[in-house]
Design an enzyme around this catalytic site. Structure first.
Site, PDB file in Angstrom:
ATOM      1  N   GLU A  96       0.923  -1.201   0.235  1.00 49.52           N
ATOM      2  CA  GLU A  96      -0.087  -0.011  -0.044  1.00 49.52           C
ATOM      3  C   GLU A  96       0.803   1.295  -0.013  1.00 49.52           C
ATOM      4  OE1 GLU A  96      -4.239  -0.754   1.771  1.00 49.52           O
ATOM      5  OE2 GLU A  96      -2.695  -1.231   3.235  1.00 49.52           O
ATOM      6  N   HIS A 102     -11.105  -1.120   7.632  1.00 52.45           N
ATOM      7  CA  HIS A 102      -9.827  -1.277   6.993  1.00 52.45           C
ATOM      8  C   HIS A 102      -8.792  -0.575   7.994  1.00 52.45           C
ATOM      9  CE1 HIS A 102      -6.537  -0.444   3.597  1.00 52.45           C
ATOM     10  NE2 HIS A 102      -6.017  -0.782   4.602  1.00 52.45           N
TER      11      HIS A 102
HETATM   12 ZN   LIG Z   1      -4.017  -1.336   5.317  1.00 52.51          ZN
END
Ligand SMILES: [Zn+2]
Length: 243
Positions: A85, A172
């Protein structure tokens, strides 16, 4: 151009923010990464992942690698990889030239509020003016629960946070920004505090927002949260968790 000593100092600040947040139980291991822009460049230092990584709570400067704004790692040490990410970080820096640090982490209590239709309410004032101000400033929600692992999603998240200091990510975690790792880290701690209190209040009754008049008095103070260095609070947290 930053000197080698300045780079090492910044690596330690990134690693320290990882340790403090993880030791406050603000993430599930091993999820989470902190980065800092290298002053005067378009590169960043970021917590790496991979088989040789330390857990977030045990991060050392050896876990911190340099990356460019396309997400490429420079001179990647063996056993380390870029976080999938990393696009969260590259796009925040590209869209927000004023920020010096980005933190993406998964605080369980904040995530709980992203999965129900219950807003975080301004239920206190003097108890913790910093977290009230952060909430009043506006905390957007990114409504997707996917990994932000490409440019398209990274740009979308950076657009969604607008000019705010933290964004909640549904099912998340959160992404916080600040002038440096401590400043961004304090924003995570503050949002978690108001989430914890909202949760507890809902356990025993219906949370009651403070009055508009009281809210106005905190708004007029005008100070933003997440100051450089995280203020004295950051040092207290750092010592508290022996990070
Ligand atoms: Zn994450």
């Amino acid at each position: 151009m930053a000197t080698a000593a300045e780079i090492n100092e910044l690596k330690e600040k990134v690693a320290e923010a990882c340790r403090v947040l993880a030791r406050l139980d603000l993430t599930r291991e091993p999820a989470g990464h902190v980065s800092a822009r290298i002053p005067g460049t378009d590169h960043m230092l970021i917590k790496a992942r991979g088989p040789r990584e330390s857990g977030v709570r045990y991060t050392t400067p050896d876990d911190i690698v340099e990356a460019d704004m396309e997400g490429n790692i420079i001179g990647l040490p063996e056993g380390l990889a870029s976080p999938r990410e990393i696009f969260i970080h590259t796009w925040m820096y590209k869209k927000r030239p004023e920020i010096g640090s980005v933190i993406h982490i998964h605080p369980p209590m904040v995530v709980t509020f992203t999965v129900v239709d219950k807003p975080l309410l301004p239920i206190y004032g003097a108890y913790d003016p910093g977290s009230l101000r952060l909430l009043l400033d506006g905390v957007p929600l990114y409504d997707k629960s996917v990994l932000v692992n490409n440019d398209e999603l990274g740009e979308e998240l950076a657009d969604a946070i607008q000019d705010k200091e933290i964004i909640m990510m549904r099912g998340h975690g959160v992404t916080a920004v600040g002038p440096d790792p401590a400043g961004a880290g304090i924003n995570v701690i503050l949002l978690n505090e108001i989430a914890e209190m909202n949760y507890k209040a809902r356990l025993i009754g219906e949370p009651r927002p403070i009055s508009d008049e009281d809210i106005a008095s905190f708004k007029s103070a005008g100070r933003r949260t997440g100051a450089a260095g995280g203020g004295s609070a950051w040092e207290t947290y750092r010592r508290m968790v022996d990070a």
